[in-house]
Write a protein that holds these residues in place. Structure first.
Motif, mmCIF file in Angstrom:
data_model
loop_
_atom_site.group_PDB
_atom_site.id
_atom_site.type_symbol
_atom_site.label_atom_id
_atom_site.label_comp_id
_atom_site.label_asym_id
_atom_site.label_seq_id
_atom_site.Cartn_x
_atom_site.Cartn_y
_atom_site.Cartn_z
ATOM 1 N N LEU A 188 0.826 -1.203 0.000
ATOM 2 C CA LEU A 188 0.000 0.000 0.000
ATOM 3 C C LEU A 188 0.860 1.252 0.000
ATOM 4 O O LEU A 188 0.438 2.307 -0.492
ATOM 5 N N CYS A 189 2.072 1.159 0.545
ATOM 6 C CA CYS A 189 2.971 2.314 0.572
ATOM 7 C C CYS A 189 3.267 2.829 -0.832
ATOM 8 O O CYS A 189 3.483 4.038 -1.028
ATOM 9 N N GLN A 190 3.303 1.918 -1.818
ATOM 10 C CA GLN A 190 3.531 2.330 -3.197
ATOM 11 C C GLN A 190 2.222 2.555 -3.958
ATOM 12 O O GLN A 190 2.111 3.483 -4.749
ATOM 13 N N HIS A 191 1.221 1.710 -3.711
ATOM 14 C CA HIS A 191 0.007 1.767 -4.512
ATOM 15 C C HIS A 191 -0.925 2.912 -4.104
ATOM 16 O O HIS A 191 -1.510 3.575 -4.964
ATOM 17 N N VAL A 192 -1.092 3.111 -2.788
ATOM 18 C CA VAL A 192 -1.953 4.200 -2.311
ATOM 19 C C VAL A 192 -1.231 4.916 -1.158
ATOM 20 O O VAL A 192 -1.617 4.803 0.012
ATOM 21 N N PRO A 193 -0.172 5.648 -1.463
ATOM 22 C CA PRO A 193 0.620 6.276 -0.394
ATOM 23 C C PRO A 193 -0.170 7.300 0.401
ATOM 24 O O PRO A 193 0.188 7.605 1.550
ATOM 25 N N GLU A 194 -1.249 7.827 -0.181
ATOM 26 C CA GLU A 194 -2.045 8.825 0.541
ATOM 27 C C GLU A 194 -2.645 8.254 1.830
ATOM 28 O O GLU A 194 -2.712 8.946 2.855
ATOM 29 N N VAL A 195 -3.086 7.009 1.779
ATOM 30 C CA VAL A 195 -3.674 6.384 2.968
ATOM 31 C C VAL A 195 -2.609 6.168 4.038
ATOM 32 O O VAL A 195 -2.826 6.445 5.224
ATOM 33 N N VAL A 196 -1.447 5.678 3.639
ATOM 34 C CA VAL A 196 -0.356 5.457 4.589
ATOM 35 C C VAL A 196 0.095 6.781 5.205
ATOM 36 O O VAL A 196 0.315 6.879 6.414
ATOM 37 N N ALA A 197 0.216 7.813 4.384
ATOM 38 C CA ALA A 197 0.630 9.125 4.898
ATOM 39 C C ALA A 197 -0.395 9.686 5.882
ATOM 40 O O ALA A 197 -0.025 10.278 6.903
ATOM 41 N N ASP A 198 -1.676 9.486 5.601
ATOM 42 C CA ASP A 198 -2.709 9.966 6.508
ATOM 43 C C ASP A 198 -2.624 9.255 7.857
ATOM 44 O O ASP A 198 -2.670 9.898 8.920
ATOM 45 N N ALA A 199 -2.484 7.930 7.829
ATOM 46 C CA ALA A 199 -2.383 7.180 9.077
ATOM 47 C C ALA A 199 -1.139 7.592 9.860
ATOM 48 O O ALA A 199 -1.181 7.746 11.097
ATOM 49 N N ASN A 200 -0.043 7.802 9.167
ATOM 50 C CA ASN A 200 1.194 8.211 9.836
ATOM 51 C C ASN A 200 1.049 9.585 10.472
ATOM 52 O O ASN A 200 1.506 9.824 11.601
ATOM 53 N N ALA A 201 0.385 10.492 9.772
ATOM 54 C CA ALA A 201 0.183 11.839 10.303
ATOM 55 C C ALA A 201 -0.694 11.832 11.549
ATOM 56 O O ALA A 201 -0.585 12.728 12.401
ATOM 57 N N ARG A 202 -1.562 10.835 11.680
ATOM 58 C CA ARG A 202 -2.417 10.723 12.860
ATOM 59 C C ARG A 202 -1.699 10.085 14.053
ATOM 60 O O ARG A 202 -2.286 9.918 15.118
ATOM 61 N N GLY A 203 -0.444 9.695 13.873
ATOM 62 C CA GLY A 203 0.299 9.067 14.953
ATOM 63 C C GLY A 203 0.018 7.587 15.115
ATOM 64 O O GLY A 203 0.254 7.018 16.186
ATOM 65 N N TRP A 204 -0.465 6.948 14.048
ATOM 66 C CA TRP A 204 -0.751 5.525 14.119
ATOM 67 C C TRP A 204 0.531 4.715 13.983
ATOM 68 O O TRP A 204 1.503 5.143 13.364
ATOM 69 N N GLU A 205 0.515 3.550 14.577
ATOM 70 C CA GLU A 205 1.629 2.606 14.459
ATOM 71 C C GLU A 205 1.380 1.674 13.274
ATOM 72 O O GLU A 205 0.232 1.390 12.929
ATOM 73 N N PHE A 206 2.478 1.193 12.671
ATOM 74 C CA PHE A 206 2.375 0.235 11.574
ATOM 75 C C PHE A 206 3.079 -1.070 11.950
ATOM 76 O O PHE A 206 4.179 -1.050 12.493
ATOM 77 N N PHE A 207 2.427 -2.186 11.668
ATOM 78 C CA PHE A 207 3.117 -3.470 11.695
ATOM 79 C C PHE A 207 2.768 -4.208 10.403
ATOM 80 O O PHE A 207 1.847 -3.819 9.677
ATOM 81 N N SER A 208 3.505 -5.258 10.103
ATOM 82 C CA SER A 208 3.368 -5.880 8.786
ATOM 83 C C SER A 208 2.260 -6.919 8.752
ATOM 84 O O SER A 208 2.128 -7.757 9.642
#
Length: 300
Positions: free
Chosen positions: A97-117
């Motif tokens: 998703l980081c490559q296909h829809v980076p807007e969603v990943v950027a939004d979650a990151n800006a909200r302070g969300w954590e990522f795991f695989s």
């Protein structure tokens, strides 16, 4: 058991009653974390001989388009409601998703969300992989999430909940601290691996919205009521033990207009109750490992 079916010995039996208490920050009785599955599905993925990616012959337009709703619409509706009530996300991420829809990943990151695989794609399964292939996916996950968000992943949920016998050993070897792939308890538990320290993070199939809507055929209000009853029981028991409640979500489901209202009532209820440590999965793992190293075999 027949030959070749021995228990792998990943964890010991520990009866729920009589365990030492886990004390959560602020005297809270239950740690609550919300896990949005931010996923990417391929319309025509490579075939896996062990399992089909789609239920219908190619192209499964209905299955693909239903899930595509998540990143186009559902995520934004779900995320706004979570932020409104102070719930950070712990993202089970299809790292493509980081490559296909980076807007969603950027939004979650800006909200302070954590990522795991959650693997690379949710249409590519671990079944049948050799060690080199599985290592490549773990390395890709670590590198891709770090490049896209600046975060180093701490956790793992196998793609489409598919595994090999070496998965947990490998993620521990690469320095991850928790797995969501064991559904056996309401508290964190140590996991025996060949290398590295690993704990299981409670992740519920029973209150997963996929199970609620696809398996149990719940209405939105029935699902919301189930979440509240899950929370009330775990909060009450957690006063003596320290419990964890996970709410696993898929925004193409919970982010539908007719479902988001009852779900918002759940978040409002938990936030107002006062017994919940509303947090992220990595923070739960860090707290447990920092305060209870003797339970995981670490040094005190």
């Amino acid at each position: 058991m027949r030959e070749g079916e021995a228990d792998p010995g990943l964890y010991d039996y520990r009866a729920y009653r009589g365990r030492p208490k886990i004390a959560w920050p602020g005297g809270k009785s239950v740690a609550v974390w919300v896990s949005p599955n931010l996923e990417f599905y391929e319309l025509d993925p490579p075939g896996n001989p062990h399992r089909k990616s789609w239920g219908k012959p190619h192209p499964d337009v209905v299955g693909y388009a239903h899930r595509d709703y998540a990143n186009r619409v559902g995520h934004w509706r779900m995320a706004d409601v979570m932020s409104k009530h102070g719930f950070p996300g712990s993202v089970s991420l299809s790292v493509a998703l980081c490559q296909h829809v980076p807007e969603v990943v950027a939004d979650a990151n800006a909200r302070g969300w954590e990522f795991f695989s959650h693997g690379i794609y949710n249409t590519r399964y671990s079944y049948g992989m050799d060690e080199a292939q599985e290592r490549a996916i773990i390395e890709d996950s670590i590198r891709t999430v770090r490049d896209a968000t600046g975060q180093t992943i701490k956790g793992w949920l196998a793609p489409a909940l598919t595994h090999t016998t070496r998965t947990l050993d490998l993620i521990a070897e690469y320095g991850l601290s928790y797995t969501c792939d064991l559904y056996h308890d309401d508290q964190p538990m140590p996991v025996a691996t060949k290398a590295g320290q690993l704990i299981s993070m409670p992740y519920s199939l029973e209150v997963n919205d996929h199970y609620g809507f696809f398996i149990y055929n719940m209405s939105p209000r029935e699902y919301a009521r189930t979440l509240i009853e899950q929370y009330e029981r775990l909060a009450a028991e957690g006063a003596q033990s320290g419990t964890v409640m996970c709410i696993p979500l898929h925004s193409y489901l919970i982010g539908q207009p007719h479902r988001i209202g009852p779900f918002e009532e759940v978040l409002r209820h938990i936030a107002a109750d006062g017994r919940a440590w509303i947090t992220r999965s990595g923070d739960i793992a860090d707290h447990y490992l920092d305060h209870y190293p003797e339970r995981t075999g670490g040094a005190a």
